[in-house]
Design a protein around this motif. Structure first.
Motif, short mmCIF file in Angstrom:
data_model
loop_
_atom_site.label_atom_id
_atom_site.label_comp_id
_atom_site.label_asym_id
_atom_site.label_seq_id
_atom_site.Cartn_x
_atom_site.Cartn_y
_atom_site.Cartn_z
N GLN A 253 0.83 -1.21 0.00
CA GLN A 253 0.00 0.00 0.00
C GLN A 253 0.86 1.26 0.00
N ILE A 254 0.49 2.23 -0.83
CA ILE A 254 1.18 3.52 -0.87
C ILE A 254 0.60 4.40 0.23
N LEU A 255 1.47 4.88 1.13
CA LEU A 255 1.02 5.51 2.37
C LEU A 255 1.02 7.03 2.36
N ASP A 256 1.53 7.63 1.29
CA ASP A 256 1.67 9.09 1.25
C ASP A 256 1.22 9.59 -0.12
N LYS A 257 0.61 10.75 -0.16
CA LYS A 257 0.13 11.30 -1.42
C LYS A 257 1.21 12.04 -2.20
N LYS A 258 2.29 12.42 -1.51
CA LYS A 258 3.35 13.18 -2.18
C LYS A 258 4.65 12.39 -2.32
N ARG A 259 4.91 11.50 -1.35
CA ARG A 259 6.12 10.69 -1.39
C ARG A 259 5.72 9.24 -1.62
N LEU A 260 6.54 8.52 -2.38
CA LEU A 260 6.22 7.13 -2.72
C LEU A 260 6.68 6.21 -1.59
N VAL A 261 5.92 6.24 -0.49
CA VAL A 261 6.19 5.40 0.68
C VAL A 261 5.31 4.16 0.59
N VAL A 262 5.94 2.99 0.61
CA VAL A 262 5.22 1.73 0.42
C VAL A 262 5.32 0.89 1.68
N ALA A 263 4.18 0.39 2.14
CA ALA A 263 4.14 -0.45 3.34
C ALA A 263 4.70 -1.84 3.04
N CYS A 264 5.44 -2.35 4.00
CA CYS A 264 5.98 -3.71 3.89
C CYS A 264 5.36 -4.58 4.98
N GLY A 265 5.77 -5.84 5.05
CA GLY A 265 5.25 -6.72 6.09
C GLY A 265 5.53 -6.16 7.46
N SER A 266 6.67 -5.49 7.59
CA SER A 266 7.03 -4.77 8.81
C SER A 266 7.77 -3.52 8.39
N GLY A 267 7.24 -2.35 8.75
CA GLY A 267 7.86 -1.10 8.36
C GLY A 267 7.48 -0.68 6.94
N ALA A 268 8.24 0.27 6.40
CA ALA A 268 7.95 0.80 5.07
C ALA A 268 9.23 1.30 4.42
N VAL A 269 9.19 1.44 3.11
CA VAL A 269 10.31 2.02 2.37
C VAL A 269 9.80 3.17 1.52
N GLU A 270 10.64 4.18 1.35
CA GLU A 270 10.31 5.26 0.43
C GLU A 270 11.12 5.05 -0.85
N ILE A 271 10.44 4.92 -1.96
CA ILE A 271 11.10 4.75 -3.25
C ILE A 271 11.49 6.12 -3.79
N LEU A 272 12.78 6.31 -4.01
CA LEU A 272 13.30 7.61 -4.42
C LEU A 272 13.48 7.72 -5.93
N GLU A 273 13.77 6.60 -6.55
CA GLU A 273 14.04 6.62 -8.00
C GLU A 273 13.63 5.28 -8.60
N LEU A 274 13.03 5.33 -9.78
CA LEU A 274 12.55 4.12 -10.43
C LEU A 274 12.50 4.30 -11.93
N ILE A 275 12.31 3.19 -12.62
CA ILE A 275 12.04 3.22 -14.06
C ILE A 275 10.58 2.84 -14.24
N ASN A 276 9.81 3.77 -14.77
CA ASN A 276 8.35 3.57 -14.82
C ASN A 276 7.92 2.64 -15.95
N GLN A 277 6.60 2.52 -16.13
CA GLN A 277 6.03 1.61 -17.10
C GLN A 277 6.49 1.90 -18.53
N LYS A 278 6.85 3.16 -18.79
CA LYS A 278 7.26 3.57 -20.13
C LYS A 278 8.78 3.48 -20.33
N GLY A 279 9.48 2.97 -19.32
CA GLY A 279 10.92 2.83 -19.44
C GLY A 279 11.69 4.09 -19.14
N LYS A 280 11.05 5.07 -18.51
CA LYS A 280 11.69 6.35 -18.20
C LYS A 280 12.10 6.39 -16.72
#
Length: 297
Positions: A253-280
Motif C-alpha cells: 500500500q502507498i502511504l503518502d500522497k506526495k512521497r512514494l512510501v510503500v508499506a511492507c510486512g514490517s515497516g515501510a520504504v520510500e522509493i526515491l528513484e525508479l524506471i516507470n512503465q514507459k521505461g523512463k
C-alpha cells in the motif's frame, strides 16, 4: 614474466589495466561474445574490447578442451583470473609454474561462488572485501595469499560496491603478485565456516512487500538496477533507489500522497528513484503525480 589474464566483465578491467602497467600481459582469455540489448546483437565482453584496443592477443574458447589448448600453447608463467566465469580443471591449473591466482570479491571462505557482492548486500552485511588466492580444483577453496576489508556504506548498491571492490582489488592483486613472484608470501588455508553465493535466479529480482522493510531495501541495493515490482494493471516497474521510512499498512500500500512510501510486512520504504512503465527514469514524487492505483504488487 609471461602472464595470461582470464576475465570477462567490467569488474575485471581495473585488474587487467594494473597488470598491463606493472608486468605486461601476454594474452587475454575471455568468454565468447554474447547476444545483448533489445536487438540481441552479439557483443564482445569488456575485457575483449580492452584487449583489442591495446593490441593484446585475445582468445575466446568455447569448450574446456579449447581452453586447455589455449593455455598450453601460451605457456604462461602465471595465470591471473578475475571473474572469468568458468572453473579451471586440474590439468589447466598445473600449466603455469607460478600457479593460477584469483581475485575474488569476498572475504573467503564467505560467499564462495558466482555472486558474492549481491549476496553480501542481500544479507545486509556491514563489511565485505577482496581475497587473492592460489586456485585449486574446488570452487573458491584455494589457500589465501592476501585479503583486504571494506566497510559497506548505506548508499552502496551492487554497481557502486562492485566499482569500489574492483579498483581496490586491482591494487591488492598487483602488490600480492610482486610478493608471490619473489617468494615473499606463503599461501594460508581458508579458515572459518564457508558460505555460498549461487548465481542470481530471475525470480529473486522481484520485490516481495510482505518482507521486512530492511529486507526489501537490501534486495533493491543487491540487484540494482534490476529489482522490480508490478502495478495492479500488470505493468512492471524497476526500483533503483529507496530508503527506510516510517509508516505501516497493508503490504504494497502507498502511504503518502506526495512521497512514494510503500508499506511492507514490517515497516515501510520510500522509493526515491525508479524506471516507470514507459521505461523512463523518474523520481518517486514524479511517479505519484500520475498514479492513482494506491498499491504496488
Amino acid at each position: 614474466m609471461n602472464i595470461v589474464f582470464m576475465g570477462t566483465p567490467s569488474f575485471a578491467l581495473p585488474s587487467l589495466i594494473e597488470l598491463v602497467k606493472s608486468f605486461g600481459v601476454r594474452a587475454v582469455i575471455t568468454q565468447p561474445d554474447r547476444p545483448s540489448g533489445r536487438g540481441q546483437k552479439l557483443t564482445p565482453p569488456p575485457v575483449k574490447q580492452f584487449a583489442l584496443e591495446n593490441g593484446i592477443e585475445c582468445f575466446q574458447p568455447e569448450s574446456k578442451i579449447e581452453l586447455y589448448e589455449s593455455l598450453e600453447s601460451l605457456k604462461p608463467d602465471c595465470v591471473v583470473v578475475v571473474a572469468y566465469g568458468r572453473i579451471l580443471t586440474g590439468d589447466m591449473l598445473k600449466i603455469p609454474k607460478f600457479g593460477c591466482i584469483n581475485l575474488h570479491a569476498s572475504l573467503l571462505p564467505r560467499y564462495r561462488g558466482a555472486s558474492p557482492i549481491q549476496r553480501s548486500l542481500l544479507a545486509g552485511d556491514r563489511f565485505t572485501g577482496n581475497s587473492v588466492m592460489l586456485m585449486d580444483e574446488g570452487m573458491d577453496t584455494g589457500p589465501i595469499l592476501s585479503r583486504q576489508v571494506l566497510r559497506i556504506d548505506q548508499e552502496d548498491n551492487y554497481q557502486i560496491l562492485s566499482e569500489k571492490l574492483s579498483k581496490m582489488g586491482a591494487v591488492l592483486l598487483v602488490e600480492t603478485l610482486k610478493l608471490w613472484f619473489r617468494g615473499e608470501i606463503k599461501p594460508k588455508p581458508q579458515k572459518g565456516n564457508p558460505t555460498y553465493a549461487p548465481p542470481i535466479a530471475k525470480e529473486e529480482l522481484r520485490l516481495c512487500w510482505k518482507a521486512h522493510a530492511q529486507s526489501v531495501l537490501n534486495r533493491i541495493r543487491a540487484f540494482f538496477p534490476e529489482a522490480y515490482c508490478f502495478t495492479p494493471r500488470g505493468e512492471r516497474i524497476k526500483i533503483l533507489k529507496a530508503r527506510l521510512a516510517e509508516g505501516h499498512g497493508e503490504e504494497g500500500q502507498i502511504l503518502d500522497k506526495k512521497r512514494l512510501v510503500v508499506a511492507c510486512g514490517s515497516g515501510a520504504v520510500e522509493i526515491l528513484e525508479l524506471i516507470n512503465q514507459k521505461g523512463k527514469k523518474v523520481s518517486g514524487e514524479e511517479f505519484l503525480r500520475g498514479y492513482r492505483e494506491g498499491f504496488l504488487l
